[in-house]
Design a protein around this motif. Structure first.
Motif, PDB file in Angstrom:
ATOM      1  N   HIS A 143       0.849  -1.188   0.000  1.00 59.53           N
ATOM      2  CA  HIS A 143       0.000   0.000   0.000  1.00 59.53           C
ATOM      3  C   HIS A 143       0.888   1.242   0.000  1.00 59.53           C
ATOM      4  O   HIS A 143       1.868   1.334   0.743  1.00 59.53           O
ATOM      5  N   PHE A 145       0.415   5.582  -0.310  1.00 60.40           N
ATOM      6  CA  PHE A 145      -0.487   6.719  -0.346  1.00 60.40           C
ATOM      7  C   PHE A 145       0.332   7.990  -0.192  1.00 60.40           C
ATOM      8  O   PHE A 145       1.043   8.178   0.804  1.00 60.40           O
ATOM      9  N   ALA A 159      -8.109   8.121   7.026  1.00 59.82           N
ATOM     10  CA  ALA A 159      -8.120   6.976   6.121  1.00 59.82           C
ATOM     11  C   ALA A 159      -8.259   5.683   6.905  1.00 59.82           C
ATOM     12  O   ALA A 159      -7.766   5.550   8.037  1.00 59.82           O
ATOM     13  N   LEU A 161      -7.781   1.475   6.181  1.00 57.84           N
ATOM     14  CA  LEU A 161      -7.200   0.510   5.252  1.00 57.84           C
ATOM     15  C   LEU A 161      -7.305  -0.888   5.836  1.00 57.84           C
ATOM     16  O   LEU A 161      -6.998  -1.107   7.007  1.00 57.84           O
ATOM     17  N   LEU A 274      -2.805   7.083  -4.899  1.00 57.00           N
ATOM     18  CA  LEU A 274      -3.151   5.892  -4.138  1.00 57.00           C
ATOM     19  C   LEU A 274      -2.805   4.626  -4.917  1.00 57.00           C
ATOM     20  O   LEU A 274      -3.065   4.526  -6.121  1.00 57.00           O
ATOM     21  N   CYS A 276      -3.200   0.344  -4.019  1.00 59.56           N
ATOM     22  CA  CYS A 276      -3.630  -0.680  -3.067  1.00 59.56           C
ATOM     23  C   CYS A 276      -3.627  -2.045  -3.730  1.00 59.56           C
ATOM     24  O   CYS A 276      -3.574  -2.164  -4.960  1.00 59.56           O
ATOM     25  N   GLN A 281      -7.798  -5.136  -0.046  1.00 57.65           N
ATOM     26  CA  GLN A 281      -7.390  -3.868   0.539  1.00 57.65           C
ATOM     27  C   GLN A 281      -8.323  -2.739   0.104  1.00 57.65           C
ATOM     28  O   GLN A 281      -7.932  -1.844  -0.641  1.00 57.65           O
ATOM     29  N   TYR A 283      -9.994   0.772   0.369  1.00 57.09           N
ATOM     30  CA  TYR A 283      -9.470   2.013   0.935  1.00 57.09           C
ATOM     31  C   TYR A 283     -10.617   2.986   1.131  1.00 57.09           C
ATOM     32  O   TYR A 283     -11.383   3.273   0.207  1.00 57.09           O
TER      33      TYR A 283
END
Length: 334
Positions: A143, A145, A159, A161, A274, A276, A281, A283
């Protein structure tokens, strides 16, 4: 009359000797709710508690005025509203300061963790240039971000996750500019809270008023050209907006996207880069969108074969009245 009826009901049940299981359900509920009153009524002589209906109403109104009590239904509605599960409770605050100049902090996830919540904000209203990564082992980043916004105090981000139970490490860092410190908060929910959060976010994803699919289309060897672009106009009454990106129903593959939050034409307030792992996953993020003129623009940065995902947009919390001014175009009509 009610007390006399209760005495009659009591004597009838004693004569019939019926167990409570044979009584009608509605009658059992009424009797159980009136049990304290019945006990008192059976102990007192007849007529001791008899009060006329107008007198009872006036006494109740006077007692309500003296105590300042609210209507029962209003109290029940407020209690039910307070009992509803919330995604971000007030006790979750960003209290960990990270200085600029590529300073980083790491957070080891416990073995039971399958979800993490993190919050990013600026301590003094300066821009935020932050990067959040989730690492499994020394070489696998599942991941990534990158958050860039103009005012980190007015536009914090919250956020959520989800990930597999592999005890990953969350890494939060700033960029090379020493002038842009960061405040963050990292929260690992308990198994029960994690289940509740999962239900809230999944329900939002399937009931959101705005939802669309985004298809990849980046060309091989030609940079980041191509890819579908989707935009969503935010209602002026939405002071806070929640976004959820997931590929569960769209191929279950990893996704990579740029999400821009604009106010006015090409006035980018917040930028989310982003990446993922896909269906495992999802988000979810909560952003501030006060006032009018907000727009969310999203595109896919992956290839046509595996770049498909879905994005859902919905209000978060209570909606406002939309009275905050937006971006004004022009100057007095000239």
């Amino acid at each position: 009359q009610v007390l006399r009826l209760c005495r009659a009901q009591s004597s009838a049940s004693d004569q019939l000797s019926l167990p409570s299981a044979h009584l009608p359900f509605a009658f059992r509920v009424r009797m159980s709710s009136l049990a304290p009153l019945l006990s008192l009524a059976l102990l007192l002589p007849a007529g001791a508690l008899l009060v006329s209906a107008p007198a009872a109403r006036s006494a109740g109104a006077a007692a309500g005025q003296r105590s300042g009590s609210r209507p029962l239904m209003q109290t029940i509605e407020e209690a039910a509203s307070a009992a509803q599960p919330v995604l971000w409770s007030p006790d979750k605050v960003a209290d960990i300061r990270i200085e600029g100049g590529k300073t980083l902090k790491t957070f080891k996830m416990p073995a039971h963790a399958e979800r993490v919540q993190y919050m990013l904000k600026s301590p003094n209203g300066r821009p935020i240039k932050a990067k959040v990564e989730l690492w499994i082992g020394p070489n696998r980043c599942v991941h990534e971000f990158i958050y860039d916004c103009m005012d980190g105090l007015a536009f914090p981000i919250k956020a959520t996750l989800q990930f597999k139970k592999l005890s990953p490490v969350l890494k939060v860092s700033t960029n090379g500019a020493y002038e842009f410190p960061l405040e963050c908060g990292v929260f690992v929910p308990s198994p029960d809270e994690s289940k509740t959060i999962g239900q809230i976010t999944e329900n939002m994803f399937y009931t959101a008023p705005m939802k669309d699919r985004v298809q990849g289309g980046m060309n091989y060897g030609k940079g980041s050209s191509g890819g579908a672009i989707r935009d969503f106009d935010i209602d002026p009454t939405w002071d806070k907006t929640q976004i959820m990106v997931w590929s569960k129903d769209a191929g279950k593959k990893s996704f990579k996207t740029n999400i821009e939050i604009l106010q006015g034409p090409n006035n980018q307030k917040q930028h989310l880069n982003l990446r993922c792992g896909g269906s495992t996953q999802p988000y979810h993020a909560v952003i501030n969108t006060p006032g009018a003129g907000w727009k969310i623009r999203c595109n896919s940065k992956k290839f046509l074969e595996d770049g498909l995902f879905e994005i859902a947009v919905a209000p978060y919390g209570e909606v406002g009245d939309g009275s905050s001014p937006g971006v004004l175009l022009g100057s007095g009509g000239f």
